[in-house]
Design a protein around this motif. Structure first.
Motif, PDB file in Angstrom:
ATOM      1  N   GLY A 188     -10.385  -6.568  11.714  1.00 17.91           N
ATOM      2  CA  GLY A 188      -9.670  -5.588  10.585  1.00 17.91           C
ATOM      3  C   GLY A 188      -9.362  -4.128  11.395  1.00 17.91           C
ATOM      4  O   GLY A 188      -9.602  -4.318  12.658  1.00 17.91           O
ATOM      5  N   ASP A 189      -8.953  -3.287  10.607  1.00 16.38           N
ATOM      6  CA  ASP A 189      -8.655  -2.117  11.073  1.00 16.38           C
ATOM      7  C   ASP A 189     -10.164  -1.439  11.626  1.00 16.38           C
ATOM      8  O   ASP A 189     -11.254  -1.546  11.211  1.00 16.38           O
ATOM      9  CB  ASP A 189      -8.325  -1.186  10.014  1.00 16.38           C
TER      10      ASP A 189
ATOM     11  N   ARG B  56       1.020  -1.089   0.095  1.00 17.11           N
ATOM     12  CA  ARG B  56       0.094   0.010   0.144  1.00 17.11           C
ATOM     13  C   ARG B  56       0.698   1.431   0.102  1.00 17.11           C
ATOM     14  O   ARG B  56       0.573   2.370  -0.405  1.00 17.11           O
ATOM     15  CB  ARG B  56      -0.895   0.015   1.221  1.00 17.11           C
TER      16      ARG B  56
ATOM     17  N   THR C 248      -8.835   0.789  -0.265  1.00 20.81           N
ATOM     18  CA  THR C 248      -8.687  -0.665  -0.167  1.00 20.81           C
ATOM     19  C   THR C 248      -8.420  -1.211  -1.439  1.00 20.81           C
ATOM     20  O   THR C 248      -9.215  -1.152  -2.404  1.00 20.81           O
ATOM     21  CB  THR C 248     -10.008  -1.121   0.592  1.00 20.81           C
TER      22      THR C 248
ATOM     23  N   SER D 268      -8.801  -7.874   2.463  1.00 22.71           N
ATOM     24  CA  SER D 268      -8.374  -8.044   3.713  1.00 22.71           C
ATOM     25  C   SER D 268      -8.157  -9.488   4.102  1.00 22.71           C
ATOM     26  O   SER D 268      -8.847 -10.556   3.568  1.00 22.71           O
ATOM     27  CB  SER D 268      -9.473  -7.655   4.802  1.00 22.71           C
TER      28      SER D 268
ATOM     29  N   SER E 230     -12.146   4.138   0.124  1.00 22.37           N
ATOM     30  CA  SER E 230     -11.400   3.952   1.246  1.00 22.37           C
ATOM     31  C   SER E 230      -9.855   3.671   1.125  1.00 22.37           C
ATOM     32  O   SER E 230      -9.186   3.634   1.841  1.00 22.37           O
ATOM     33  CB  SER E 230     -12.123   2.840   2.276  1.00 22.37           C
TER      34      SER E 230
ATOM     35  N   ALA F 232     -16.054  -2.440   4.094  1.00 18.28           N
ATOM     36  CA  ALA F 232     -15.185  -1.238   3.696  1.00 18.28           C
ATOM     37  C   ALA F 232     -16.097  -0.202   2.812  1.00 18.28           C
ATOM     38  O   ALA F 232     -16.814  -0.733   1.901  1.00 18.28           O
ATOM     39  CB  ALA F 232     -14.072  -1.966   2.893  1.00 18.28           C
TER      40      ALA F 232
ATOM     41  N   CYS G 172     -12.095  -4.783  -5.218  1.00 17.19           N
ATOM     42  CA  CYS G 172     -11.083  -6.023  -4.799  1.00 17.19           C
ATOM     43  C   CYS G 172     -12.263  -7.049  -4.335  1.00 17.19           C
ATOM     44  O   CYS G 172     -11.787  -8.035  -4.367  1.00 17.19           O
ATOM     45  CB  CYS G 172     -10.233  -5.668  -3.890  1.00 17.19           C
ATOM     46  N   HIS G 173     -13.538  -6.687  -3.556  1.00 19.73           N
ATOM     47  CA  HIS G 173     -14.147  -7.821  -3.074  1.00 19.73           C
ATOM     48  C   HIS G 173     -15.241  -8.290  -4.332  1.00 19.73           C
ATOM     49  O   HIS G 173     -15.453  -9.585  -4.208  1.00 19.73           O
ATOM     50  CB  HIS G 173     -15.155  -6.971  -2.138  1.00 19.73           C
TER      51      HIS G 173
ATOM     52  N   ALA H 170     -13.083   1.704   7.279  1.00 19.27           N
ATOM     53  CA  ALA H 170     -13.369   0.190   7.541  1.00 19.27           C
ATOM     54  C   ALA H 170     -15.107   0.076   7.311  1.00 19.27           C
ATOM     55  O   ALA H 170     -15.439  -1.088   7.326  1.00 19.27           O
ATOM     56  CB  ALA H 170     -12.917  -0.381   8.578  1.00 19.27           C
TER      57      ALA H 170
END
Length: 389
Positions: free
Chosen positions: A204-205, A129, A287, A291, A285, A281, A311-312, A210
């Motif tokens: 997670g965060d 990142r 991301t 995760s 954000s 998320a 990404c999901h 998040a």
């Protein structure tokens, strides 16, 4: 093929980074890749135990730089990078690798680049990142990443962010990460106060990106018709006090439990105890990769609900291996959770499909095979005269 792996100092401590690194190295060695290991300099607490498997593999360490304390305070990255470069130069002469692989964090690439070029060695860098965030890395780090023979990015989104930030090496390969755990065996014990209650979990965060505020709001809506519904949050750090204040402000004290910071495998145990694992998320954000906790939840056969950020969407097939909802929409999240809580027969098929997906494509054997192919293609480019600058 002999590969020299440049690792963070955390590889020799009992950390999640160490477990992941050692799992990847073991899989590479099982596939015939000879591995040499060098750790960067790093501060070590007095009570840290050595977690490196010395009985099986040798680890070359970089000693702490012998520089004045004021210099270490002013520019620790420069002093540690110089020490790593000098040590790396000696180890390359001693072991004669075919290729250098710089593991995350990508800041260590700054020490590896001059050594690789002096020794006419190709080098591969794991992009993280920090490398993708334009303002979050030093200009020289970005210069070096742009001149790597290959960058390994965990997702298409990370690759796009790297290119948008001006980091355009000869090759950016997509190497999806592996899960830390595999399918849970048997039934996992749940907290005693949730035995007769539906349970949601998040790991997670705890920052605002998040989506925890969204999850708390959806939980409050759902509890109107499901008063026994509970939420477990596996996370900690700087945002924990703020989160607990938000829980109190929404009237959810006693119905939401925050565990504090946990290692990845213990957080995976929390997820395995839940009926549904939620990853809300927010869009925008930052991301760029799924995760690790999401991968671990899927690996253990959890029914997963996640926001439909790119990404999901790349990882989950909606309605088959998980459920997606419109990112940032409280109503959409509440509706998806309500459908699953009212139709619990759907939970097991969703979890089984998720576990099969992870077992097939996100295990350490598959990850090692992708790296081995990347090494081979980089070496083929070198032999063909297409070496980086």
């Amino acid at each position: 093929m002999r590969v020299l792996h440049v690792l963070d100092a955390a590889c020799a401590r009992p950390t999640d980074y160490a477990l992941r690194t050692q799992a990847l190295l073991a899989a590479l060695r099982a596939q015939g890749v000879q591995t040499v290991h060098l750790s960067a300099a790093g501060a070590c607490a007095a009570d840290d135990r050595d977690a490196w498997p010395h009985h099986a593999w040798h680890l070359y360490r970089t000693p702490a730089p012998q520089t004045p304390r004021w210099l270490l305070r002013c520019c620790p990255d420069v002093a540690n990078g110089a020490a790593l470069a000098l040590r790396l130069r000696r180890i390359t002469r001693l072991t004669r690798p075919d290729l250098i692989h710089v593991h995350a964090p990508s800041v260590h690439a700054s020490a590896a680049w001059p050594v690789a070029r002096l020794g006419r060695l190709p080098f591969v860098v794991d992009a993280d990142r920090r490398a993708a965030a334009g303002g979050g890395s030093r200009p020289f780090d970005r210069f070096v990443c742009a001149r790597a023979d290959a960058l390994a990015a965990p997702s298409v989104e990370m690759r796009a962010a790297l290119r948008a930030g001006g980091i355009r090496p000869r090759r950016i390969a997509i190497l999806p990460p592996a899960a830390d755990v595999m399918a849970a065996s048997g039934c996992v014990a749940r907290p005693s106060d949730t035995l007769d209650a539906p349970l949601l979990a998040y790991a997670g965060d705890l920052d605002s990106a998040a989506g925890l505020d969204l999850l708390l709001a959806a939980l409050r809506d759902l509890r109107r018709n499901r008063p026994t519904l509970r939420l477990l949050v596996a996370g900690g750090g700087a945002g924990m006090e703020t989160l607990e204040a938000r829980i109190a402000a929404t009237g959810l004290n006693g119905y939401v439990r925050v565990t504090g910071r946990l290692p990845a495998r213990r957080a995976a145990d929390v997820l395995a105890r839940a009926d549904i694992a939620v990853f809300p998320a927010l869009a925008g954000s930052g991301t760029l990769a799924p995760s690790r906790h999401l991968l671990n939840a899927m690996a253990q056969g959890c029914a997963v609900v996640a926001s439909d950020i790119p990404c999901h969407r790349d990882l989950l097939v909606h309605g088959h291996s998980g459920m997606l909802f419109a990112a940032g929409s409280r109503q959409a999240l509440a509706d998806v959770l309500a459908r699953l809580l009212d139709g619990t027969y759907r939970l097991r098929p969703l979890g089984q499909a998720a576990a099969q997906c992870i077992a097939a494509t996100h295990n350490w054997t598959a990850a090692a095979a992708r790296y081995r192919r990347l090494y081979a293609s980089v070496l083929a480019d070198v032999r063909g005269g297409r070496h980086g600058c």
